[in-house]
Motif scaffolding. Structure first.
Motif, short mmCIF file in Angstrom:
data_model
loop_
_atom_site.label_atom_id
_atom_site.label_comp_id
_atom_site.label_asym_id
_atom_site.label_seq_id
_atom_site.Cartn_x
_atom_site.Cartn_y
_atom_site.Cartn_z
N LEU A 30 0.86 -1.17 0.00
CA LEU A 30 0.00 0.00 0.00
C LEU A 30 0.89 1.22 0.00
O LEU A 30 1.75 1.37 0.87
CB LEU A 30 -0.89 -0.01 1.25
N ARG A 31 0.72 2.09 -1.00
CA ARG A 31 1.51 3.32 -1.12
C ARG A 31 0.57 4.50 -1.00
O ARG A 31 -0.47 4.55 -1.66
CB ARG A 31 2.22 3.37 -2.47
N ILE A 32 0.93 5.45 -0.15
CA ILE A 32 0.11 6.64 0.08
C ILE A 32 0.99 7.87 -0.10
O ILE A 32 1.98 8.03 0.61
CB ILE A 32 -0.51 6.63 1.49
N TYR A 33 0.63 8.72 -1.06
CA TYR A 33 1.38 9.93 -1.34
C TYR A 33 0.52 11.14 -1.00
O TYR A 33 -0.63 11.24 -1.44
CB TYR A 33 1.73 10.05 -2.83
N GLU A 34 1.08 12.06 -0.26
CA GLU A 34 0.42 13.34 -0.08
C GLU A 34 0.63 14.14 -1.37
O GLU A 34 1.75 14.25 -1.86
CB GLU A 34 1.06 14.09 1.10
N ILE A 35 -0.46 14.64 -1.94
CA ILE A 35 -0.35 15.46 -3.15
C ILE A 35 -0.98 16.83 -2.86
O ILE A 35 -1.74 16.99 -1.91
CB ILE A 35 -0.96 14.78 -4.38
N PHE A 36 -0.65 17.78 -3.70
CA PHE A 36 -1.02 19.17 -3.44
C PHE A 36 -2.05 19.65 -4.45
O PHE A 36 -1.92 19.39 -5.65
CB PHE A 36 0.23 20.06 -3.48
N GLU A 37 -3.05 20.35 -3.97
CA GLU A 37 -4.13 20.83 -4.84
C GLU A 37 -3.61 21.71 -5.98
O GLU A 37 -4.12 21.64 -7.09
CB GLU A 37 -5.18 21.59 -4.03
N GLU A 75 -4.67 12.84 -0.68
CA GLU A 75 -3.73 11.72 -0.80
C GLU A 75 -4.03 10.90 -2.05
O GLU A 75 -5.17 10.71 -2.42
CB GLU A 75 -3.81 10.83 0.43
N PHE A 76 -2.98 10.42 -2.63
CA PHE A 76 -3.04 9.49 -3.75
C PHE A 76 -2.65 8.13 -3.18
O PHE A 76 -1.60 8.00 -2.56
CB PHE A 76 -2.05 9.94 -4.83
N ALA A 91 12.40 -4.72 -7.85
CA ALA A 91 11.67 -3.88 -8.80
C ALA A 91 11.75 -2.41 -8.40
O ALA A 91 11.97 -1.54 -9.25
CB ALA A 91 10.22 -4.33 -8.90
N TRP A 92 11.60 -2.12 -7.10
CA TRP A 92 11.69 -0.73 -6.65
C TRP A 92 13.11 -0.18 -6.85
O TRP A 92 13.27 0.97 -7.26
CB TRP A 92 11.27 -0.61 -5.18
N ASP A 121 4.60 3.91 2.97
CA ASP A 121 4.74 2.64 2.29
C ASP A 121 4.47 1.53 3.28
O ASP A 121 5.11 1.48 4.34
CB ASP A 121 6.17 2.53 1.72
N ARG A 122 3.52 0.67 2.97
CA ARG A 122 3.20 -0.44 3.87
C ARG A 122 3.20 -1.74 3.08
O ARG A 122 2.55 -1.85 2.05
CB ARG A 122 1.83 -0.22 4.49
#
Length: 132
Positions: A30-37, A75-76, A91-92, A121-122
């Protein structure tokens, strides 16, 4: 002595089967990215048009993609499936060293600023009673 050897053989076989069953289970990430408006459109463009294409070269299996929004941040979120942790790690490593990806990140940062904030990253391992 025969009983001891037979018992030892059964225990060893059981351990090997157990290890093989564990190794055969997929690993999820599980990948979580903070993104900006202010540059969310550019982030999605970069991920959709570039990251996903390059990830495909390294056998990333993206299962699903989401966006989550709260009062404080956007978040994405995406979910990956891997055959095992070693494949995931390799791969990463390869993706992060990919020259095309490095160049694209530089170009987007120069043009739009940071398009990603905090990254979480989980690595998830399915429990035996999880529904299929």
């Amino acid at each position: 002595m025969k009983l001891f050897l037979l018992t030892l053989l059964l225990i060893t076989t059981s351990i090997v089967k157990s290890q093989n069953a564990t190794q055969a289970s997929p690993v999820y990430q599980l990948r979580i990215y903070e993104i900006f408006e202010n540059n969310k459109k550019e982030f999605h463009e970069r991920f959709r048009d570039h990251a996903m294409r390059i990830m495909k070269k390294y056998n990333f299996k993206i299962v699903s993609i989401y966006e989550s929004k709260s009062d404080k941040k956007t978040e994405f979120v995406y979910f990956l499936e891997w055959p095992d942790k070693n494949t995931m790690k390799k791969a990463w490593e390869d993706f992060k060293k990919d020259q095309e990806w490095i160049d694209i990140k530089k170009q987007y940062t120069a043009k739009y600023g940071d398009v990603v904030g905090n990254v979480e990253d989980r690595v998830l391992t399915k429990v035996d009673y999880s529904p299929n």
